[in-house]
Design a protein around this motif. Sequence first.
Motif, PDB file in Angstrom:
ATOM      1  N   SER A  94      86.017  62.342 104.556  1.00  0.00           N
ATOM      2  CA  SER A  94      85.352  62.877 103.366  1.00  0.00           C
ATOM      3  C   SER A  94      86.231  63.953 102.745  1.00  0.00           C
ATOM      4  O   SER A  94      87.048  64.576 103.418  1.00  0.00           O
ATOM      5  CB  SER A  94      83.976  63.438 103.728  1.00  0.00           C
ATOM      6  OG  SER A  94      84.123  64.522 104.614  1.00  0.00           O
ATOM      7  N   LEU A  95      86.028  64.155 101.444  1.00  0.00           N
ATOM      8  CA  LEU A  95      86.825  65.113 100.683  1.00  0.00           C
ATOM      9  C   LEU A  95      85.919  65.797  99.679  1.00  0.00           C
ATOM     10  O   LEU A  95      85.242  65.134  98.887  1.00  0.00           O
ATOM     11  CB  LEU A  95      87.962  64.386  99.958  1.00  0.00           C
ATOM     12  CG  LEU A  95      88.874  65.229  99.090  1.00  0.00           C
ATOM     13  CD1 LEU A  95      89.721  66.159  99.960  1.00  0.00           C
ATOM     14  CD2 LEU A  95      89.778  64.344  98.271  1.00  0.00           C
ATOM     15  N   MET A  96      85.880  67.133  99.738  1.00  0.00           N
ATOM     16  CA  MET A  96      85.086  67.887  98.768  1.00  0.00           C
ATOM     17  C   MET A  96      85.798  67.866  97.429  1.00  0.00           C
ATOM     18  O   MET A  96      87.001  68.097  97.355  1.00  0.00           O
ATOM     19  CB  MET A  96      84.910  69.334  99.231  1.00  0.00           C
ATOM     20  CG  MET A  96      83.836  69.505 100.246  1.00  0.00           C
ATOM     21  SD  MET A  96      83.561  71.213 100.810  1.00  0.00           S
ATOM     22  CE  MET A  96      84.015  72.216  99.452  1.00  0.00           C
ATOM     23  N   LEU A  97      85.054  67.593  96.376  1.00  0.00           N
ATOM     24  CA  LEU A  97      85.621  67.617  95.036  1.00  0.00           C
ATOM     25  C   LEU A  97      85.469  69.013  94.466  1.00  0.00           C
ATOM     26  O   LEU A  97      84.500  69.701  94.730  1.00  0.00           O
ATOM     27  CB  LEU A  97      84.914  66.595  94.141  1.00  0.00           C
ATOM     28  CG  LEU A  97      85.026  65.138  94.585  1.00  0.00           C
ATOM     29  CD1 LEU A  97      84.180  64.261  93.682  1.00  0.00           C
ATOM     30  CD2 LEU A  97      86.468  64.688  94.568  1.00  0.00           C
ATOM     31  N   GLY A  98      86.423  69.417  93.675  1.00  0.00           N
ATOM     32  CA  GLY A  98      86.373  70.748  93.082  1.00  0.00           C
ATOM     33  C   GLY A  98      86.231  70.673  91.591  1.00  0.00           C
ATOM     34  O   GLY A  98      85.448  69.902  91.054  1.00  0.00           O
ATOM     35  N   THR A  99      87.042  71.429  90.908  1.00  0.00           N
ATOM     36  CA  THR A  99      86.951  71.487  89.457  1.00  0.00           C
ATOM     37  C   THR A  99      88.033  70.666  88.779  1.00  0.00           C
ATOM     38  O   THR A  99      88.033  70.533  87.569  1.00  0.00           O
ATOM     39  CB  THR A  99      87.064  72.945  88.988  1.00  0.00           C
ATOM     40  OG1 THR A  99      88.291  73.477  89.485  1.00  0.00           O
ATOM     41  CG2 THR A  99      85.900  73.762  89.498  1.00  0.00           C
TER      42      THR A  99
END
Length: 174
Positions: A94-99
Amino acid sequence: MSEFTVTVLRFALFGLLWLFVFLIAGVLRQDLFGPRVPRNRSARRKGRAAAEAPVAAAVSAGSQQPPGGYAAPSGGHRPAPTLVLTSGAQAGMSLMLGTGQLTIGRAEDCGLIIDDDYASSRHARVYPQAGSWVLEDTNSTNGTYVHGSRITGPVRLDPGSRFTIGSTTMELRA
Protein backbone atom coordinates in the motif's frame (compact mmCIF):
# COMPACT_ATOMS: atom_id res chain seq x y z
CA MET A 1 44.25 -22.77 -52.76
CA SER A 2 45.04 -25.58 -50.42
CA GLU A 3 42.39 -27.99 -49.19
CA PHE A 4 42.88 -26.75 -45.60
CA THR A 5 42.18 -23.12 -46.59
CA VAL A 6 39.01 -24.11 -48.44
CA THR A 7 37.78 -26.10 -45.40
CA VAL A 8 38.45 -23.17 -43.05
CA LEU A 9 36.60 -20.80 -45.39
CA ARG A 10 33.65 -23.22 -45.55
CA PHE A 11 33.41 -23.37 -41.74
CA ALA A 12 33.72 -19.56 -41.49
CA LEU A 13 30.92 -19.11 -44.03
CA PHE A 14 28.81 -21.71 -42.23
CA GLY A 15 29.31 -19.90 -38.88
CA LEU A 16 28.48 -16.54 -40.46
CA LEU A 17 25.30 -17.99 -41.94
CA TRP A 18 24.16 -19.25 -38.50
CA LEU A 19 24.96 -15.86 -36.97
CA PHE A 20 22.58 -14.20 -39.44
CA VAL A 21 19.90 -16.82 -38.72
CA PHE A 22 20.10 -16.07 -34.96
CA LEU A 23 20.04 -12.31 -35.57
CA ILE A 24 16.92 -12.64 -37.73
CA ALA A 25 15.25 -14.85 -35.11
CA GLY A 26 15.99 -12.23 -32.44
CA VAL A 27 14.49 -9.44 -34.51
CA LEU A 28 11.38 -11.52 -35.23
CA ARG A 29 11.01 -12.36 -31.52
CA GLN A 30 11.17 -8.68 -30.60
CA ASP A 31 8.62 -7.76 -33.28
CA LEU A 32 6.20 -10.45 -32.14
CA PHE A 33 6.57 -10.23 -28.35
CA GLY A 34 7.93 -6.72 -27.73
CA PRO A 35 11.14 -5.67 -26.01
CA ARG A 36 12.49 -7.75 -23.15
CA VAL A 37 11.70 -6.71 -19.61
CA PRO A 38 14.72 -6.93 -17.32
CA ARG A 39 14.38 -9.91 -15.00
CA ASN A 40 16.72 -8.53 -12.36
CA ARG A 41 13.81 -8.13 -9.95
CA SER A 42 15.92 -8.31 -6.79
CA ALA A 43 17.97 -5.27 -7.83
CA ARG A 44 14.79 -3.35 -8.68
CA ARG A 45 13.27 -4.24 -5.30
CA LYS A 46 16.44 -3.17 -3.46
CA GLY A 47 16.39 0.16 -5.29
CA ARG A 48 12.71 0.68 -4.54
CA ALA A 49 13.19 -0.27 -0.86
CA ALA A 50 16.03 2.23 -0.56
CA ALA A 51 13.86 4.93 -2.13
CA GLU A 52 10.91 4.17 0.16
CA ALA A 53 12.99 3.96 3.37
CA PRO A 54 13.16 7.75 3.96
CA VAL A 55 9.40 8.02 3.38
CA ALA A 56 8.64 5.20 5.84
CA ALA A 57 11.04 6.68 8.39
CA ALA A 58 9.47 10.13 8.07
CA VAL A 59 5.95 8.75 8.41
CA SER A 60 6.84 6.66 11.46
CA ALA A 61 8.60 9.66 13.03
CA GLY A 62 5.33 11.59 12.76
CA SER A 63 6.49 14.36 10.46
CA GLN A 64 3.89 16.26 8.47
CA GLN A 65 5.46 15.88 4.99
CA PRO A 66 7.82 13.03 4.09
CA PRO A 67 10.14 13.41 1.09
CA GLY A 68 8.46 12.93 -2.25
CA GLY A 69 5.19 14.66 -1.33
CA TYR A 70 3.17 11.51 -0.53
CA ALA A 71 1.74 12.54 2.80
CA ALA A 72 -1.64 13.26 4.25
CA PRO A 73 -2.93 16.74 3.51
CA SER A 74 -2.67 19.03 6.52
CA GLY A 75 -5.92 19.54 8.32
CA GLY A 76 -6.01 16.29 10.23
CA HIS A 77 -9.76 15.73 9.95
CA ARG A 78 -9.56 13.25 7.05
CA PRO A 79 -7.18 10.31 6.79
CA ALA A 80 -4.93 10.31 3.75
CA PRO A 81 -6.19 8.17 0.87
CA THR A 82 -4.23 4.98 0.33
CA LEU A 83 -3.61 3.03 -2.85
CA VAL A 84 -3.64 -0.71 -2.07
CA LEU A 85 -2.45 -3.39 -4.52
CA THR A 86 -5.06 -6.12 -4.17
CA SER A 87 -3.80 -8.61 -6.77
CA GLY A 88 -0.68 -9.20 -8.80
CA ALA A 89 2.96 -9.81 -7.98
CA GLN A 90 3.00 -7.15 -5.24
CA ALA A 91 -0.41 -7.83 -3.67
CA GLY A 92 -0.74 -6.38 -0.18
CA MET A 93 1.53 -3.40 -0.80
CA SER A 94 0.00 0.00 0.00
CA LEU A 95 1.04 3.59 -0.62
CA MET A 96 -0.36 6.72 1.00
CA LEU A 97 -1.27 9.38 -1.53
CA GLY A 98 -0.36 12.96 -0.80
CA THR A 99 -0.89 16.21 -2.59
CA GLY A 100 1.11 15.44 -5.73
CA GLN A 101 0.84 13.31 -8.82
CA LEU A 102 1.73 9.61 -8.66
CA THR A 103 3.05 7.91 -11.81
CA ILE A 104 2.54 4.14 -12.05
CA GLY A 105 4.59 1.87 -14.31
CA ARG A 106 7.71 -0.24 -14.75
CA ALA A 107 10.22 2.63 -15.11
CA GLU A 108 12.63 3.28 -12.26
CA ASP A 109 11.54 6.94 -12.01
CA CYS A 110 7.86 6.11 -11.33
CA GLY A 111 6.39 6.82 -7.90
CA LEU A 112 4.88 3.32 -7.85
CA ILE A 113 6.93 0.71 -9.69
CA ILE A 114 4.91 -2.37 -10.51
CA ASP A 115 6.49 -5.67 -11.48
CA ASP A 116 4.14 -6.52 -14.32
CA ASP A 117 5.14 -7.62 -17.81
CA TYR A 118 1.93 -6.13 -19.24
CA ALA A 119 2.49 -2.65 -17.79
CA SER A 120 4.14 0.12 -19.78
CA SER A 121 7.13 2.02 -18.42
CA ARG A 122 4.92 4.99 -17.52
CA HIS A 123 1.51 3.36 -17.71
CA ALA A 124 -0.84 5.68 -15.81
CA ARG A 125 -0.96 8.54 -13.36
CA VAL A 126 -3.11 9.38 -10.37
CA TYR A 127 -3.46 13.01 -9.32
CA PRO A 128 -5.66 15.14 -7.06
CA GLN A 129 -8.22 17.44 -8.66
CA ALA A 130 -10.95 19.45 -6.93
CA GLY A 131 -10.90 17.40 -3.75
CA SER A 132 -10.97 13.98 -5.41
CA TRP A 133 -8.49 11.71 -7.18
CA VAL A 134 -8.27 11.23 -10.94
CA LEU A 135 -6.79 8.28 -12.86
CA GLU A 136 -5.45 8.85 -16.36
CA ASP A 137 -3.94 6.33 -18.77
CA THR A 138 -0.77 7.76 -20.34
CA ASN A 139 -1.06 6.12 -23.79
CA SER A 140 -0.12 2.69 -22.50
CA THR A 141 0.03 -0.30 -24.82
CA ASN A 142 -2.40 -2.57 -22.94
CA GLY A 143 -4.68 0.08 -21.43
CA THR A 144 -5.98 0.81 -17.95
CA TYR A 145 -9.27 -0.65 -16.72
CA VAL A 146 -11.60 0.80 -14.07
CA HIS A 147 -14.18 -1.70 -12.78
CA GLY A 148 -13.49 -3.88 -15.85
CA SER A 149 -13.94 -1.14 -18.49
CA ARG A 150 -11.03 0.32 -20.46
CA ILE A 151 -10.68 4.05 -19.89
CA THR A 152 -10.04 6.51 -22.71
CA GLY A 153 -9.67 9.70 -20.70
CA PRO A 154 -9.30 10.91 -17.12
CA VAL A 155 -11.62 9.11 -14.68
CA ARG A 156 -12.56 10.25 -11.17
CA LEU A 157 -11.76 7.67 -8.49
CA ASP A 158 -14.05 7.36 -5.49
CA PRO A 159 -13.03 5.47 -2.34
CA GLY A 160 -13.39 1.77 -3.12
CA SER A 161 -12.70 2.24 -6.84
CA ARG A 162 -10.69 -0.60 -8.35
CA PHE A 163 -8.50 -0.28 -11.40
CA THR A 164 -6.30 -2.73 -13.25
CA ILE A 165 -2.96 -2.23 -14.95
CA GLY A 166 -1.82 -5.39 -16.70
CA SER A 167 -2.46 -8.18 -14.19
CA THR A 168 -2.15 -5.88 -11.17
CA THR A 169 -5.34 -4.61 -9.51
CA MET A 170 -5.33 -1.60 -7.18
CA GLU A 171 -7.97 -0.03 -4.96
CA LEU A 172 -8.27 3.51 -3.66
CA ARG A 173 -9.15 3.52 0.03
CA ALA A 174 -10.01 6.57 2.11
